[in-house]
Design an enzyme around this catalytic site. Sequence first.
Site, PDB file in Angstrom:
ATOM      1  N   HIS A  20      -5.824   1.623  -4.215  1.00 26.07           N
ATOM      2  CA  HIS A  20      -4.947   1.065  -3.214  1.00 26.07           C
ATOM      3  C   HIS A  20      -4.323  -0.313  -3.440  1.00 26.07           C
ATOM      4  CE1 HIS A  20      -8.240  -1.173  -0.610  1.00 26.07           C
ATOM      5  NE2 HIS A  20      -8.672  -0.902  -1.906  1.00 26.07           N
TER       6      HIS A  20
ATOM      7  N   CYS B   5       0.855  -1.328  -0.190  1.00 27.81           N
ATOM      8  CA  CYS B   5      -0.096   0.187  -0.072  1.00 27.81           C
ATOM      9  C   CYS B   5       0.868   1.157  -0.054  1.00 27.81           C
ATOM     10  CB  CYS B   5      -1.079  -0.005   1.102  1.00 27.81           C
ATOM     11  SG  CYS B   5      -0.439   0.002   2.863  1.00 27.81           S
TER      12      CYS B   5
ATOM     13  N   HIS C 177      -2.447   0.927   7.188  1.00 32.49           N
ATOM     14  CA  HIS C 177      -2.941   1.194   5.622  1.00 32.49           C
ATOM     15  C   HIS C 177      -2.893   2.540   4.974  1.00 32.49           C
ATOM     16  CE1 HIS C 177      -4.295  -0.716   1.972  1.00 32.49           C
ATOM     17  NE2 HIS C 177      -5.447  -0.136   1.950  1.00 32.49           N
TER      18      HIS C 177
END
Length: 275
Positions: free
Chosen positions: A234, A176, A222
């Site tokens: 993402h 990510c 994240h």
Amino acid sequence: MKAIVNDMIVNLHGKPDTTSELVDEILYGMTVNILEFCDELWVRVQTAYRYEGYCLKEKLIIDDAKASQWQGEANNVIIQNFADILVGPKIQSTKIATLVKGSVVIVVEENDLNQEWSKVKLASGDVGYTRSYWIQHAIADTVSEEEFRENVVQTALSYLTTPYRWGGKSPLGIDCSGLCSMAYMLNGVLIYRDAKIVDGFPIKQITLEQIQKGDLLYFPGHIAMYMGDDLYVHSSLGGNEVSVNSLNEKHPHYRKDLATTITAVGSLFAKELVH
């Protein structure tokens, strides 16, 4: 002491051991600072975005003068997923190296956009040719804010369906923060390579109400890039690849686990956004 990455992708480990956690990847032509010579095989290095890890010495050109010169001259990045560097300007030529998106080279001869090939210099000193439209001169201040926002989103989207790889940041596999940091790096801006806002880097916190295309969404462990219209791109461990999801609960790609756990929003243009 500085060094140049001299392999297509070099692993940065959490310990001087190939079986230890992969914390990052450094790509061909990137420069690093050597913090410690551990033994005959390993060095501890720091990247330009202040990430630290251990890598094999054999993967680097360890030469302070060469690395400093390279750092000052090598301002061109590969933007194609994979680009062969050939000995001559024709497809039948022998391959010198294959580089991935984000690798750094020097353009020896600037070619007109209509010309197919550009002559490039590698960190090893070898000179070869690659497609002109596979190379980009990464300077962020040559475009407007609106253009930058659009460009950084399109760059992130160019990694769609790339497999999730912990610590990865290439078309072979990306995580990510690797996705977001590479999207910005390919547009001339170095941001922190992790799922948090860190002082000393250009991303500053804004409110969710101020979010615009290209800004960053932070969740526990994240990070994602906002695309506009409640959508974000993402690299998700849960989805196993780079994908697009929505903050809108009525959207078919809504993810409640993320939409309801936003911890921060960050922007390169925070000064203009915060009142």
